[in-house]
Design a protein around this motif. Structure first.
Motif, PDB file in Angstrom:
ATOM      1  N   PRO A   1       0.863  -1.284  -0.091  1.00  0.00           N
ATOM      2  CA  PRO A   1      -0.022   0.094   0.122  1.00  0.00           C
ATOM      3  C   PRO A   1       0.830   1.275  -0.164  1.00  0.00           C
ATOM      4  N   ASP A   2       1.995   1.298   0.655  1.00  0.00           N
ATOM      5  CA  ASP A   2       2.817   2.361   0.675  1.00  0.00           C
ATOM      6  C   ASP A   2       3.800   2.585  -0.376  1.00  0.00           C
TER       7      ASP A   2
ATOM      8  N   ASN B   1       5.362   3.643  -4.107  1.00  0.00           N
ATOM      9  CA  ASN B   1       4.792   4.307  -5.249  1.00  0.00           C
ATOM     10  C   ASN B   1       4.956   3.685  -6.607  1.00  0.00           C
ATOM     11  N   TRP B   2       4.509   4.432  -7.533  1.00  0.00           N
ATOM     12  CA  TRP B   2       4.515   3.960  -9.008  1.00  0.00           C
ATOM     13  C   TRP B   2       5.710   3.695  -9.502  1.00  0.00           C
ATOM     14  N   LYS B   3       6.770   4.481  -8.921  1.00  0.00           N
ATOM     15  CA  LYS B   3       8.057   4.219  -9.578  1.00  0.00           C
ATOM     16  C   LYS B   3       8.609   2.802  -8.877  1.00  0.00           C
ATOM     17  N   ASP B   4       8.581   2.414  -7.490  1.00  0.00           N
ATOM     18  CA  ASP B   4       8.588   1.525  -6.896  1.00  0.00           C
ATOM     19  C   ASP B   4       7.972   0.100  -7.587  1.00  0.00           C
ATOM     20  N   LEU B   5       6.911   0.401  -7.995  1.00  0.00           N
ATOM     21  CA  LEU B   5       6.018  -0.840  -8.797  1.00  0.00           C
ATOM     22  C   LEU B   5       6.638  -0.978 -10.242  1.00  0.00           C
ATOM     23  N   LEU B   6       6.933   0.051 -10.862  1.00  0.00           N
ATOM     24  CA  LEU B   6       7.593  -0.033 -12.159  1.00  0.00           C
ATOM     25  C   LEU B   6       9.205  -0.680 -11.926  1.00  0.00           C
ATOM     26  N   ASN B   7       9.750  -0.405 -11.180  1.00  0.00           N
ATOM     27  CA  ASN B   7      10.968  -1.020 -10.722  1.00  0.00           C
ATOM     28  C   ASN B   7      11.094  -2.548 -10.508  1.00  0.00           C
ATOM     29  N   GLN B   8       9.845  -2.883  -9.957  1.00  0.00           N
ATOM     30  CA  GLN B   8       9.921  -4.111  -9.704  1.00  0.00           C
ATOM     31  C   GLN B   8       9.249  -4.902 -10.936  1.00  0.00           C
ATOM     32  N   ALA B   9       8.428  -4.410 -11.535  1.00  0.00           N
ATOM     33  CA  ALA B   9       8.118  -4.756 -12.960  1.00  0.00           C
ATOM     34  C   ALA B   9       9.303  -4.974 -14.041  1.00  0.00           C
TER      35      ALA B   9
END
Length: 275
Positions: free
Chosen positions: A128-129, A131-139
């Protein structure tokens, strides 16, 4: 090729690949349970529906710009957005999305006629905490990791993972993201002119398709456009539900490119998924 592949399966290279997938797909592997959908039938059905999807030119340009800036690809941005869509409609934070690779990494297979396509599992964990950049890096990381370990045939993967419930039939993937960005120049013949058949319309002409997954986001990118369709199992979803998912997908893409540092939970997906 079959002889080579059998030998490869017994090599140290394949053992390294198997170790990667065992770590990447360690239990538990939660099933995506979509909210407010029809009850899944015990008997397998191949009845499906399709709904068109497109991304406007300016949004696609922004996606490409962000991808370049963040050292990733437009596919990875689409994967991040799709993960958010699945999270918004299931509440699940541990999400697996499948994708297809040509599986022609070696020079010897480049010109061979045959079907070498393999499926890869991309597992993302949302928080939940983040950000989009974190999600993009994980992708980006899960995609690159899967590409680097793509030789293990998907058909053998469930049994080689040695997990009882997978062997008994639990799906490794319920959602597939198929993304094509290869542009073929039109052929040239004297006295004839050619135009590209619209991908979206071409894929909407049938109500029947064979698929072993619940959802397929089938996208094709050109230099300026992104079109395609969402193929869905009609025993689970209806056209109205898929339309909501497409709206959340667009909302996620706009949020990613507008403010990559924004926390993903700040996007009001409920507004899009409940209307």
């Amino acid at each position: 090729f079959a002889f080579w592949e059998r030998r490869l399966m017994e090599s140290e290279v394949m053992q390294t690949q198997l170790i990667y997938w065992k770590n990447q797909l360690a239990a538990p592997l939660p099933r995506l349970v979509f909210q407010k959908v029809r009850r899944r039938k015990k008997r397998l059905s191949f009845q499906t529906g399709r709904k068109g999807i497109s991304v406007e030119e300016d949004l696609l340009a922004a996606v490409k710009s962000l991808a370049s800036k963040e050292n990733c690809t437009p596919f990875m941005v689409m994967l991040a957005a799709l993960n958010f869509v699945l999270h918004a409609h299931t509440g699940e934070q541990d999400i697996r999305v499948g994708t297809l690779v040509a599986n022609r990494r070696f020079r010897e297979t480049e010109n061979l006629i045959g079907y070498f396509v393999n499926a890869l599992v991309l597992r993302t964990r949302l928080k939940p905490d983040m950000n989009w950049k974190d999600l993009l890096n994980q992708a980006r990381e899960v995609t690159l990791g899967a590409y680097a370990h793509q030789e293990l045939p998907f058909g053998r993967l469930p049994h080689m993972l040695d997990q009882e419930r997978i062997v008994k039939g639990e799906l490794l993937i319920q959602v597939l993201l198929n993304y094509q960005n290869v542009v073929f120049p039109p052929p040239e013949f004297p006295g004839l002119s050619f135009a590209v058949l619209d991908f979206q319309e071409a894929r909407l002409d049938s109500e029947m398709a064979l698929t072993a997954v619940d959802l397929i986001f089938d996208l094709r990118e050109t230099s300026t456009q992104l079109t395609g369709s969402v193929n869905y199992r009609s025993e689970l979803f209806d056209d109205h539900r898929i339309a909501k998912m497409i709206r959340v997908f667009h909302a996620a893409l706009r949020a990613i490119v507008k403010e990559p540092n924004e926390v993903i939970s700040n996007v009001d997906a409920v507004e899009f998924s409940s209307t």
